[in-house]
Design an enzyme around this catalytic site. Structure first.
Site, PDB file in Angstrom:
ATOM      1  N   ASP A 191       7.998  -1.511  15.469  1.00 34.11           N
ATOM      2  CA  ASP A 191       7.366  -1.356  16.773  1.00 34.11           C
ATOM      3  C   ASP A 191       6.626  -2.606  17.225  1.00 34.11           C
ATOM      4  O   ASP A 191       6.136  -2.645  18.354  1.00 34.11           O
ATOM      5  CB  ASP A 191       6.397  -0.172  16.755  1.00 34.11           C
ATOM      6  N   ASP A 391       6.953   6.616   6.136  1.00 39.28           N
ATOM      7  CA  ASP A 391       6.057   5.561   6.592  1.00 39.28           C
ATOM      8  C   ASP A 391       6.350   4.332   5.743  1.00 39.28           C
ATOM      9  O   ASP A 391       6.751   4.452   4.577  1.00 39.28           O
ATOM     10  CB  ASP A 391       4.593   5.974   6.434  1.00 39.28           C
ATOM     11  N   ASP A 393       4.621   2.325   4.148  1.00 41.72           N
ATOM     12  CA  ASP A 393       3.833   2.079   2.936  1.00 41.72           C
ATOM     13  C   ASP A 393       4.176   3.070   1.826  1.00 41.72           C
ATOM     14  O   ASP A 393       3.467   3.155   0.825  1.00 41.72           O
ATOM     15  CB  ASP A 393       2.333   2.139   3.252  1.00 41.72           C
ATOM     16  N   ASP A 552       3.531  15.075  13.850  1.00 37.33           N
ATOM     17  CA  ASP A 552       4.165  15.745  12.716  1.00 37.33           C
ATOM     18  C   ASP A 552       3.933  17.252  12.734  1.00 37.33           C
ATOM     19  O   ASP A 552       4.884  18.046  12.682  1.00 37.33           O
ATOM     20  CB  ASP A 552       3.700  15.136  11.390  1.00 37.33           C
TER      21      ASP A 552
END
Length: 847
Positions: A191, A391, A393, A552
């Site tokens: 992004d 994600d 990470d 979510d």
């Protein structure tokens, strides 16, 4: 950590620490669980399965003795709470009636909130995948597999707050996962639109040609190199131990060089761009950012301009690695090495870079918008039946994880009606004491297992596999209409994408993606453009939900509301691991966004009271609890500040008779913790996990949760949503301390109430000690009892705020004994000040 396994004879080399063998671990089932699907398995074995498919996961329930006791205690406490309310109303006596009224309202809310949290926990269920059965059914004798396709989504928003190395380790773990190569594709959504992210992605593709076959050859776990090479004694379960040490050393050296290349990308891109810009005389004042092939980068530039900055640039789709049946397109750029991978599959899954188009004229819809762009692009290219998102990470910690999720999707019982499979979230950077409750095992190992016994767990944002058509807003088979019409006003105007939706609904499987012609690539860039999902159903009834900070939970709610179910996957080796913010301020910012988004959901069309027509009743209760829990903090904050009444000269009681009131409270609170003790047993967590959850809820209730409530009030008045702030994963600049962030105190306004509560309770305890010293001889037995009970409440708050007090100390908190000494000293100082003031002014002013 496993120790070296000594052997004899030809395998003497196994004594090397790198070849340590695995120790036997406690099974994923747990000792308080028993099989709940014996009859189903017996019937399937006798009949050969209703539709030829085997049972692909095992179901367990809590053993009867523990479960019945647990349920009985919940019922007993419910009765006790109701009796307590009746007692308080009958004895409506207080020294401050307005405060009594507030406390009664607070107690009613506490009881209601507890009931919302507890009711869905009546039937915990654990489900464990049977990967061996999956292999027997879908792995073919020729080495191929008939498993369905999976598209893996990775999302990143900023290369600074979300370090590139984390993202690339996530990608490498996906490429090396144990799933058929030609049935898996990885899509990275960037992004930021930064060239450094794309070139790091290309470098990762090159390194993967070494890392992936190395993992396959030697059965490496975990398959994220950063985490693997941090292990002091990696477990070895491969079949070529004589080659492992040499391969290990070579790959580790190559990985070090790979990291150096990533570190040098920023300066390399800057220097290259300066050279190209100096050669161009027709660019005016614009200083473009240049790719290695000599073309201008279509995304954000280093020296930003109107159409080339974060938040305003064209959509980008680049296939970095083509489908393995066509071979990767790296050519001579692939990682060169001398390792022997003769009998190892060296193919790499398809790898695609996406940076969706952005424009100031359109709302980008944060992470949900990025995921929907991936959903459309992947629909054109690979159109896999299943999707899993991470994600950046997080990484795959168990190479069998993708197969594990597929077990639930293909099972003959509820597989076709299962929309998504959620995994627990685990973190490997948390301090050993887990000071701020980052592991949150009470939620992941307790609440989620409880929901697994209902319609299924909620979607938690990462580590979740979806059925593509469920994301498209299609109903489950048991309530789906025939001949579904795929409309442009719902899915967008792309003819190719509409065709892919039809194929997905009809479960048409494509083995090879379309040819990557210029026309096709242009179409892919169109579906990730800034305006493509406008005036359509995207973000409403299609894809991930927009206009909310917690996309979510709302997306999961929308899917459950259509009648789909979900599953919670438990594995002996954790499926995924990630990075958690161990800095208190970053952790609280994360909580503000989560809790604020939950409140937004309550005040939206996705309110659990009115939305989700096909939700089961207890599933609806659980979603209602998820949306209103931050309100509880207002009453907790009120109670936490009540010790200031110690400063009032006269005796002030919130409820009379006070002793009986406190005894009732103690019994009710004690019952909560007895129920919690039973949850600890069946959830398989520790007392430390439970206690950290209690402490951090107190810290959050005096800081993050009230802030979220305030944001929600502002939102209702101004129509401005919760501000999305990417949680920073950067650590403090201290290479000698892995947990340096833990001791970095960053003051923000939301901490003011917590500091106030801490100071108020320190002062209250000190004043209480002072009053005891002054009035001990004059107090009656009842007054002494009341003082002791009130002081017990103050001490309890101090114990709950202990982690926050450590945070204030900064690096001094490395020695907690200092706090243990400082607090009593503070109490004594306040006590002495009170006694001194009383002696000097007692004749003039009442104390």
């Amino acid at each position: 950590m496993a120790s070296a396994a000594g052997t004899s004879g030809g395998n003497a080399s196994l004594t090397h620490p790198l070849l340590a063998s695995a120790k036997k671990q406690v099974g994923a089932k747990g000792k308080y669980w028993e099989a709940a699907d014996k009859e189903a398995r017996r019937a399937t074995k006798e009949s050969g399965g209703e539709d030829g498919r085997p049972l692909l996961f095992r179901t367990y329930k809590v053993k009867g003795a523990l479960l019945h006791t647990y349920r009985a205690l919940i019922s007993i406490r419910l009765i006790a709470v109701l009796l307590f309310f009746v007692w308080r109303i009958k004895h409506n006596k207080s020294d401050i009636m307005w405060f009594w009224t507030m406390s009664v309202v607070g107690d009613v809310w506490f009881g209601f909130s507890w009931l919302l949290n507890q009711l869905p926990k009546y039937n915990p269920v654990k489900t464990i995948p049977d990967i061996a059965a999956l292999r027997r059914q879908y792995d073919l004798p020729d080495g191929t597999s008939s498993l369905p396709g999976i598209d893996v989504f990775v999302t990143t928003a900023d290369p600074i707050d979300e370090p590139i190395l984390y993202t690339m380790n996530c990608v490498l773990s996906i490429l090396a996962s144990d799933y058929p190569v030609d049935s898996c594709a990885c899509y990275l959504s960037d992004d930021s639109g930064a060239l450094i992210q794309y070139e790091a992605f290309v470098e990762t593709a090159k390194f993967s040609t070494l890392w992936v076959p190395f993992c396959r050859k030697h059965c490496i776990e975990p398959r994220a190199p950063e985490s693997y090479f941090e292990l002091e004694a990696p477990l070895y379960t491969g079949t070529a131990p004589e080659e492992f040490k040499n391969d290990y050393s070579s790959v580790r050296r190559e990985y070090g060089e790979f990291k150096e290349r990533l570190d040098s990308l920023s300066s390399a891109i800057s220097k290259r761009s300066d050279v190209y810009n100096s050669m161009k005389t027709d660019q005016g004042d614009a200083k473009a950012t240049w790719m290695a092939n000599g073309t201008q980068w279509p995304g954000a530039w280093i020296d930003t301009t109107e159409n080339h900055r974060k938040g305003h640039h064209a959509g980008i789709v680049k296939v970095v690695l083509d489908h393995p049946t066509r071979g990767h397109n790296l050519g001579s750029q692939a990682c060169t090495h001398s390792l022997n991978f003769t009998n190892t599959d060296a193919r790499i899954p398809m790898l695609v870079y996406i940076s969706r188009g952005k424009s100031p004229s359109y709302d980008h819809n944060k992470k949900a918008g990025a995921l929907n762009a991936q959903l459309r692009a992947s629909g054109l290219l690979s159109n896999a039946q299943f999707i899993i998102n991470f994600d950046c990470d997080h990484y795959i910690n168990n190479s069998q994880a993708l197969r594990a999720a597929i077990c639930f999707m293909l099972d003959q019982r509820q597989g076709d009606n299962t929309a998504f499979v959620q995994f627990p979230q685990r973190f490997d950077n948390v301090d050993p004491s887990d000071r701020y409750g980052n592991h949150n095992r009470v939620f992941f190992d307790g609440t989620m297992l409880a929901l697994n016994g209902l319609q299924g767990p909620s979607y938690l944002g990462t580590g979740c596999m979806f059925r593509r058509i469920a994301l498209y807003g299609i109903d489950p088979p048991h309530c789906r209409q025939d001949n579904i019409i795929v409309e442009a006003n719902r899915f967008g105007s792309s003819i190719l994408f509409l065709d892919s939706v039809s194929k997905a609904i009809n479960q048409e499987r494509s083995t090879i993606p379309p040819t990557l012609s210029e026309t096709f690539l242009t179409e892919m860039e169109t579906v990730v453009s800034a305006s493509h999902d406008k005036e359509s159903g995207w973000g409403k009834g299609v894809g991930y939900i927009y206009d909310i900070a917690t996309e979510d939970i709302v997306t999961g709610f929308r899917i459950h509301g259509q009648g789909w179910r979900s599953m919670y996957c438990t594995m002996e080796r954790d499926a995924f691991c990630g990075i958690a913010p161990i800095n208190l301020t970053e952790r609280l910012h994360q909580i503000v966004r989560w809790s604020g988004g939950s409140l937004e959901m309550f005040f939206s069309r996705n309110n659990p009271l009115i939305g989700g027509g096909r939700l089961q009743i207890l599933q609806r209760v659980s979603y209602l609890n998820m949306t209103v829990y931050p309100v509880t903090s207002l009453f907790i904050l009120l109670y936490a500040l009540s010790p200031v009444m110690w400063l009032i000269p006269d005796e002030v009681y919130i409820q009379r008779p006070f002793t009986q009131y406190v005894v009732y409270l103690l019994v009710i609170i004690l019952m909560i913790h007895i129920i919690g003790w039973l949850e600890i047993k069946w959830a398989g967590i520790t007392w430390l996990d439970y206690w950290r959850n209690e402490q951090f809820f107190m810290i959050g209730s005096t800081s993050a949760y009230p802030t979220a409530v305030l944001h929600m009030v502002v939102n209702l008045l101004t129509k401005k949503g919760i501000h999305f702030r990417v949680t920073s994963k950067q650590t403090a600049a201290d290479t000698n301390d892995k947990f340096a962030d833990l001791y970095d105190m960053r003051w923000v306004p939301m901490l003011i109430p917590t500091v106030t509560v801490l100071i108020a309770n320190v002062g209250a305890i000190g004043v209480a000690m002072g009053k005891t010293a002054v009035y001990m001889g004059a107090w009656t037995i009842a007054q002494k009892t009341h003082a002791a009970l009130g002081l017990l409440f103050n001490v309890w708050i101090m114990v709950l705020l202990y982690p926050f007090a450590l945070a204030i100390m900064g690096r001094w908190a490395k020695r907690p004994v200092i706090l243990v000494v400082l607090l009593p000293v503070a109490f004594v100082i306040v006590c002495l000040v009170y006694v001194t003031v009383h002696i000097l002014l007692g004749g003039f002013v009442a104390f």
